[in-house]
Scaffold this motif. Structure first.
Motif, PDB file in Angstrom:
ATOM      1  N   THR A   1     -40.288 -48.027 -54.869  1.00 52.08           N
ATOM      2  CA  THR A   1     -41.365 -48.894 -55.343  1.00 52.08           C
ATOM      3  C   THR A   1     -42.459 -48.940 -54.279  1.00 52.08           C
ATOM      4  O   THR A   1     -42.185 -48.780 -53.084  1.00 52.08           O
ATOM      5  CB  THR A   1     -40.876 -50.321 -55.620  1.00 52.08           C
ATOM      6  OG1 THR A   1     -40.323 -50.876 -54.404  1.00 52.08           O
ATOM      7  CG2 THR A   1     -39.828 -50.340 -56.708  1.00 52.08           C
ATOM      8  N   ILE A   2     -43.683 -49.162 -54.728  1.00 56.92           N
ATOM      9  CA  ILE A   2     -44.829 -49.240 -53.820  1.00 56.92           C
ATOM     10  C   ILE A   2     -45.272 -50.692 -53.732  1.00 56.92           C
ATOM     11  O   ILE A   2     -45.632 -51.299 -54.741  1.00 56.92           O
ATOM     12  CB  ILE A   2     -45.989 -48.359 -54.307  1.00 56.92           C
ATOM     13  CG1 ILE A   2     -45.511 -46.933 -54.529  1.00 56.92           C
ATOM     14  CG2 ILE A   2     -47.129 -48.388 -53.317  1.00 56.92           C
ATOM     15  CD1 ILE A   2     -46.560 -46.038 -55.139  1.00 56.92           C
ATOM     16  N   LEU A   3     -45.222 -51.242 -52.534  1.00 56.42           N
ATOM     17  CA  LEU A   3     -45.666 -52.608 -52.291  1.00 56.42           C
ATOM     18  C   LEU A   3     -47.102 -52.559 -51.764  1.00 56.42           C
ATOM     19  O   LEU A   3     -47.381 -51.891 -50.769  1.00 56.42           O
ATOM     20  CB  LEU A   3     -44.761 -53.301 -51.280  1.00 56.42           C
ATOM     21  CG  LEU A   3     -45.052 -54.781 -50.999  1.00 56.42           C
ATOM     22  CD1 LEU A   3     -44.817 -55.613 -52.256  1.00 56.42           C
ATOM     23  CD2 LEU A   3     -44.183 -55.291 -49.856  1.00 56.42           C
ATOM     24  N   MET A   4     -48.005 -53.240 -52.455  1.00 55.82           N
ATOM     25  CA  MET A   4     -49.425 -53.212 -52.107  1.00 55.82           C
ATOM     26  C   MET A   4     -49.901 -54.618 -51.748  1.00 55.82           C
ATOM     27  O   MET A   4     -49.474 -55.599 -52.357  1.00 55.82           O
ATOM     28  CB  MET A   4     -50.265 -52.668 -53.262  1.00 55.82           C
ATOM     29  CG  MET A   4     -49.793 -51.319 -53.776  1.00 55.82           C
ATOM     30  SD  MET A   4     -50.794 -50.713 -55.152  1.00 55.82           S
ATOM     31  CE  MET A   4     -49.820 -49.280 -55.657  1.00 55.82           C
ATOM     32  N   GLU A   5     -50.816 -54.674 -50.788  1.00 52.21           N
ATOM     33  CA  GLU A   5     -51.389 -55.941 -50.333  1.00 52.21           C
ATOM     34  C   GLU A   5     -52.892 -55.791 -50.196  1.00 52.21           C
ATOM     35  O   GLU A   5     -53.377 -54.915 -49.479  1.00 52.21           O
ATOM     36  CB  GLU A   5     -50.784 -56.355 -48.992  1.00 52.21           C
ATOM     37  CG  GLU A   5     -51.333 -57.672 -48.458  1.00 52.21           C
ATOM     38  CD  GLU A   5     -50.824 -57.993 -47.070  1.00 52.21           C
ATOM     39  OE1 GLU A   5     -49.749 -58.607 -46.960  1.00 52.21           O
ATOM     40  OE2 GLU A   5     -51.506 -57.597 -46.096  1.00 52.21           O
ATOM     41  N   MET A   6     -53.641 -56.655 -50.899  1.00 52.74           N
ATOM     42  CA  MET A   6     -55.097 -56.636 -50.852  1.00 52.74           C
ATOM     43  C   MET A   6     -55.607 -57.927 -50.219  1.00 52.74           C
ATOM     44  O   MET A   6     -55.194 -59.018 -50.620  1.00 52.74           O
ATOM     45  CB  MET A   6     -55.686 -56.484 -52.255  1.00 52.74           C
ATOM     46  CG  MET A   6     -55.378 -55.170 -52.935  1.00 52.74           C
ATOM     47  SD  MET A   6     -56.348 -54.919 -54.459  1.00 52.74           S
ATOM     48  CE  MET A   6     -55.961 -56.431 -55.359  1.00 52.74           C
ATOM     49  N   THR A   7     -56.497 -57.788 -49.246  1.00 47.80           N
ATOM     50  CA  THR A   7     -57.148 -58.922 -48.609  1.00 47.80           C
ATOM     51  C   THR A   7     -58.576 -59.002 -49.115  1.00 47.80           C
ATOM     52  O   THR A   7     -59.347 -58.043 -48.980  1.00 47.80           O
ATOM     53  CB  THR A   7     -57.139 -58.790 -47.080  1.00 47.80           C
ATOM     54  OG1 THR A   7     -55.790 -58.641 -46.623  1.00 47.80           O
ATOM     55  CG2 THR A   7     -57.756 -60.020 -46.437  1.00 47.80           C
ATOM     56  N   LEU A   8     -58.958 -60.144 -49.713  1.00 50.77           N
ATOM     57  CA  LEU A   8     -60.279 -60.323 -50.304  1.00 50.77           C
ATOM     58  C   LEU A   8     -61.224 -61.007 -49.328  1.00 50.77           C
ATOM     59  O   LEU A   8     -60.798 -61.569 -48.311  1.00 50.77           O
ATOM     60  CB  LEU A   8     -60.172 -61.132 -51.598  1.00 50.77           C
ATOM     61  CG  LEU A   8     -59.207 -60.575 -52.654  1.00 50.77           C
ATOM     62  CD1 LEU A   8     -59.207 -61.461 -53.887  1.00 50.77           C
ATOM     63  CD2 LEU A   8     -59.562 -59.147 -53.026  1.00 50.77           C
ATOM     64  N   SER A   9     -62.508 -60.941 -49.642  1.00 51.58           N
ATOM     65  CA  SER A   9     -63.517 -61.495 -48.746  1.00 51.58           C
ATOM     66  C   SER A   9     -63.459 -63.015 -48.641  1.00 51.58           C
ATOM     67  O   SER A   9     -63.941 -63.587 -47.664  1.00 51.58           O
ATOM     68  CB  SER A   9     -64.908 -61.068 -49.211  1.00 51.58           C
ATOM     69  OG  SER A   9     -65.147 -61.500 -50.547  1.00 51.58           O
ATOM     70  N   ASP A  10     -62.876 -63.689 -49.626  1.00 50.47           N
ATOM     71  CA  ASP A  10     -62.751 -65.140 -49.566  1.00 50.47           C
ATOM     72  C   ASP A  10     -61.484 -65.602 -48.852  1.00 50.47           C
ATOM     73  O   ASP A  10     -61.165 -66.785 -48.853  1.00 50.47           O
ATOM     74  CB  ASP A  10     -62.803 -65.739 -50.976  1.00 50.47           C
ATOM     75  CG  ASP A  10     -61.715 -65.177 -51.881  1.00 50.47           C
ATOM     76  OD1 ASP A  10     -60.942 -64.305 -51.430  1.00 50.47           O
ATOM     77  OD2 ASP A  10     -61.648 -65.603 -53.052  1.00 50.47           O
ATOM     78  N   GLY A  11     -60.728 -64.658 -48.245  1.00 42.56           N
ATOM     79  CA  GLY A  11     -59.536 -65.007 -47.490  1.00 42.56           C
ATOM     80  C   GLY A  11     -58.233 -64.927 -48.268  1.00 42.56           C
ATOM     81  O   GLY A  11     -57.155 -65.018 -47.675  1.00 42.56           O
ATOM     82  N   ARG A  12     -58.307 -64.781 -49.569  1.00 43.41           N
ATOM     83  CA  ARG A  12     -57.075 -64.696 -50.358  1.00 43.41           C
ATOM     84  C   ARG A  12     -56.389 -63.350 -50.155  1.00 43.41           C
ATOM     85  O   ARG A  12     -57.034 -62.325 -49.968  1.00 43.41           O
ATOM     86  CB  ARG A  12     -57.382 -64.899 -51.835  1.00 43.41           C
ATOM     87  CG  ARG A  12     -57.810 -66.314 -52.199  1.00 43.41           C
ATOM     88  CD  ARG A  12     -57.985 -66.436 -53.709  1.00 43.41           C
ATOM     89  NE  ARG A  12     -59.036 -65.536 -54.178  1.00 43.41           N
ATOM     90  CZ  ARG A  12     -59.218 -65.243 -55.471  1.00 43.41           C
ATOM     91  NH1 ARG A  12     -58.419 -65.745 -56.376  1.00 43.41           N
ATOM     92  NH2 ARG A  12     -60.210 -64.441 -55.822  1.00 43.41           N
ATOM     93  N   ILE A  13     -55.059 -63.376 -50.199  1.00 44.21           N
ATOM     94  CA  ILE A  13     -54.242 -62.166 -50.059  1.00 44.21           C
ATOM     95  C   ILE A  13     -53.406 -62.021 -51.328  1.00 44.21           C
ATOM     96  O   ILE A  13     -52.638 -62.921 -51.701  1.00 44.21           O
ATOM     97  CB  ILE A  13     -53.334 -62.240 -48.824  1.00 44.21           C
ATOM     98  CG1 ILE A  13     -54.182 -62.343 -47.549  1.00 44.21           C
ATOM     99  CG2 ILE A  13     -52.424 -61.017 -48.743  1.00 44.21           C
ATOM    100  CD1 ILE A  13     -53.370 -62.477 -46.280  1.00 44.21           C
TER     101      ILE A  13
END
Length: 265
Positions: A174-186
């Motif tokens: 499985t591929i675990l992905m993590e995105m960090t947004l400009s408003d600080g949310r992950i």
């Protein structure tokens, strides 16, 4: 968009009608209507002070209550100041949303005259919109605009489940992905290998369907007997379309090295 007629006056007393939309749109905002009615109660000095406060607010500066309480003199009430300040903010925002190439100073002044704003106030409003602070006002409006968060960082890793509570041997990556947004949310989510393969297959089908559309558009039925044709269908002779059409699509196939690495595992 509805077009209304704006009457402009020329030198010599003659007037012409130009079909264009004023900077405030097809309808005058209610806060601007109320402001125009109350402007006759205001002197030029107080108007300039309120205009300076409004420009500072549009630049992003903090406006405190003391800026308004100091103006409550000579019969000028707090309600009157609030009405004028609200109308000035709305007028400046409407004017600043248009680029200077489409809204010229003379057109802006003509629109203010149509609103029955006194001439002495029109000059100050034009100086605020087209003066030296215009560049800073445009930058501040661009920074404060409403927009969705953007992607700042993206991380991923591949995990392999060796066993579960139901199965002793799974070995499913499985591929675990993590995105960090400009408003600080992950945002964190995962994808299975077979799901990624299915998405690649679906994308290939959509691309193939897009190739078939121009190919089918040039197909014709049998010609009539008097047309001099052989009755056979005419098809596109584009070799690029033929090669793309003849390529088979396989389930889960992908040319990206990242997905090829997953398929090998």
């Amino acid at each position: 968009m509805s077009i209304i007629q704006v009457q402009s006056s020329k030198a010599g007393g003659s007037s012409t009608l130009a079909d264009r939309t004023p900077f405030y749109g097809t309808r005058v905002p209610p806060e601007v209507k109320v402001m125009v009615k109350e402007l006759k109660k205001l002197d030029k000095k107080t108007f300039r002070s309120l205009l300076t406060v409004a420009v500072s607010a549009l630049e992003g500066a903090d406006v405190d209550a003391k800026s308004f309480t100091d103006l409550q003199t000579n019969g000028i009430t707090e309600d009157l100041i609030s009405i004028i300040y609200s109308g000035l903010l709305s007028t400046l925002r409407l004017a600043l949303r248009l680029p200077q190439t489409s809204l010229k100073p003379e057109l802006f002044k003509e629109d203010l005259k149509e609103l029955n704003i006194p001439e002495e106030f029109i000059v100050d409003l034009a100086s605020a919109v087209f003066g030296g602070k215009r560049a800073k006002l445009d930058v501040s409006a661009l920074d404060s605009r409403t927009r969705l968060p953007t992607l700042q960082n993206f991380r991923w890793r591949v995990d392999v489940a060796i066993s579960t509570s139901a199965l002793n041997r799974v070995l499913e990556p499985t591929i675990l992905m993590e995105m960090t947004l400009s408003d600080g949310r992950i945002q964190t989510f995962e994808k299975y290998k077979d799901k990624i393969g299915g998405q690649e297959f679906s994308s290939g089908q959509e691309k193939s369907a897009g190739v078939q559309v121009p190919r089918a558009a040039v197909q014709r039925g049998p010609r009539a007997a008097g047309d001099g044709g052989s009755g056979e269908e005419e098809r596109s002779q584009d070799p690029g379309l033929t090669r793309k059409q003849d390529q088979p699509l396989e389930q889960g196939s992908s040319q990206h090295p990242f997905f090829c690495h997953l398929m090998e595992r």
